[in-house]
Write an enzyme that holds these catalytic residues in place. Sequence first.
Site, mmCIF file in Angstrom:
data_model
loop_
_atom_site.group_PDB
_atom_site.id
_atom_site.type_symbol
_atom_site.label_atom_id
_atom_site.label_comp_id
_atom_site.label_asym_id
_atom_site.label_seq_id
_atom_site.Cartn_x
_atom_site.Cartn_y
_atom_site.Cartn_z
ATOM 1 N N GLU A 317 0.812 -1.216 0.000
ATOM 2 C CA GLU A 317 0.000 0.000 0.000
ATOM 3 C C GLU A 317 0.851 1.274 0.000
ATOM 4 O OE1 GLU A 317 -3.801 -1.669 2.622
ATOM 5 O OE2 GLU A 317 -2.317 -0.331 3.517
ATOM 6 N N PRO A 318 1.607 1.535 -1.051
ATOM 7 C CA PRO A 318 2.370 2.787 -1.083
ATOM 8 C C PRO A 318 1.451 3.985 -1.257
ATOM 9 C CG PRO A 318 2.492 1.664 -3.197
ATOM 10 C CD PRO A 318 1.788 0.730 -2.259
ATOM 11 N N GLY A 319 1.808 5.072 -0.627
ATOM 12 C CA GLY A 319 1.078 6.326 -0.792
ATOM 13 C C GLY A 319 2.049 7.434 -1.121
ATOM 14 N N ARG A 320 2.855 7.814 -0.106
ATOM 15 C CA ARG A 320 3.841 8.884 -0.273
ATOM 16 C C ARG A 320 4.785 8.627 -1.450
ATOM 17 N NH1 ARG A 320 5.716 11.904 4.112
ATOM 18 N NH2 ARG A 320 4.927 10.244 5.464
ATOM 19 N N TYR A 361 5.158 18.033 11.935
ATOM 20 C CA TYR A 361 6.180 16.995 12.053
ATOM 21 C C TYR A 361 7.606 17.539 12.039
ATOM 22 C CZ TYR A 361 2.275 14.011 10.493
ATOM 23 O OH TYR A 361 1.071 13.381 10.363
ATOM 24 N N CYS A 388 -1.479 33.913 10.666
ATOM 25 C CA CYS A 388 -1.265 34.603 11.944
ATOM 26 C C CYS A 388 -0.830 33.579 12.990
ATOM 27 C CB CYS A 388 -2.539 35.333 12.367
ATOM 28 S SG CYS A 388 -2.313 36.449 13.762
ATOM 29 N N TYR A 417 0.315 14.356 1.638
ATOM 30 C CA TYR A 417 -0.115 14.956 2.904
ATOM 31 C C TYR A 417 -0.006 16.485 2.923
ATOM 32 C CZ TYR A 417 0.342 10.080 3.975
ATOM 33 O OH TYR A 417 0.231 8.718 3.923
#
Length: 468
Positions: A317-320, A361, A388, A417
């Site tokens: 399940e790769p995403g990034r 992060y 702000c 993300y």
Amino acid sequence: MLSTHPTDVQNSGLRYLSSSSISPDQRSPNQELLPLTAKANSRDSLEIGGCDVKTLVEQFGSPLYIVDEVTLRTACRQYRDALTHYYQGESLVLYASKAWSCLAVCAIVHAEGLGVDVVSGGELYTALHSGVSTDKIYFHGNNKSNAELDLAIEVGCTIVVDNWLELNTLATLAEEREGIRIMLRLTPGIECHTHEYIRTGHLDSKFGFDPNVLEDVFALISKHPKLNCIGLHAHIGSQIFESQPHKDLAGVLVDFLSKASQYNLPIQELNVGGGLGICYTESDDPPSIDQWVKGVCEAVIAACEQQKLPLPKLMCEPGRSLIGSSCVTAYTVGSRKEIPQIRTYLAVDGGMSDNPRPITYQSEYRALVANRMSAPLTETLTIAGKHCESGDILLKEAQLPKSEPGDILVVMGTGAYNYSMASNYNRLPRPAAVLVKEGEADLIIRRETYQDLIRLDHLPVGLALAED
């Protein structure tokens, strides 16, 4: 790994362009800082997918997400082809759509033969409307609502069961239906060196069944024949550069598979999750897609041979590592504040609302001035967002040319993300996104308007202001 340029261009945005003689389709996208089609054109401007970035900003505004279709499709094909090459059994790549869920991205990965991993009713709805077939949709989540479970059951996708409440709920619902296809998420007890918030494989995690209750889970499922348990799943984290944890995971999952066989469960699939990292900076050194897949396949095959089990259908399940390096974000430079002997701030027209990863992060990125690619690096700048919030900083100590208001600043590696975690903080409309290929740019997400910001607001009659 990212190639460097000769010394005479080290002091410019050109240093981020690959000088490798390897063709784009053979380079691993997750090892590149810029999309595979990126180059400097004759106008000394950054070009992606045959489109001049400065021209794109003039046409679509900024901030602007720019997605390179070639890079995304190349990453999909490298995962798919590597699994086919290194694994003798059946296999399937799933796109972890939480990285970026929208109709266009899901449609592209579907066209490349991938399935889609979703973690909410909204992501499921998006995948369905992009044309993904339900037999290639896997629904994750540690606290799915009853409405989400009803939708998943109605469309017939696979539900990845995360906990006892969900399992018992589905066991009850299955009695009223012909059957429900499920997969079990397990906590393998494997840790890896990544950010605490994106480390999910260790035992102290909100996700998955603990190994010590696994046989109780198998026993319960075996008593409910309408619960069709087809597979086991585990995920150990995100932005991982180490290979060994994923190899260890393969052995753990095959061991769990062996235990499941004692309960006569029809488990035929093993999903090893994703987590392969990408290059955000020059010092990042992730394995290539091919190397990662090869290591996982060899580990699963060896573990199955040791346990004397037939090869299951292998999934990841790769995403990034699919979408991350496919996209950059273009900003327009605005105000400047110089604090002698301390720092110089350069502000852009976006920030934490379109990229919350630095403030969340402490993530690091690289940037360049897209409209002056060969300009020498003469300044060390802190790139500040317009919100702000004192912590709204996109980059610290960025090496850039002398920049002026109106310059186009491009931040690399923003496909994962960024849009998916974007917000309307300070009531900023979320940016537009365009898909570029062969000199053509197609809008895939329109820019929000002020009217969009108040569309769901409701002003009670008693609070309405009287006209003057």
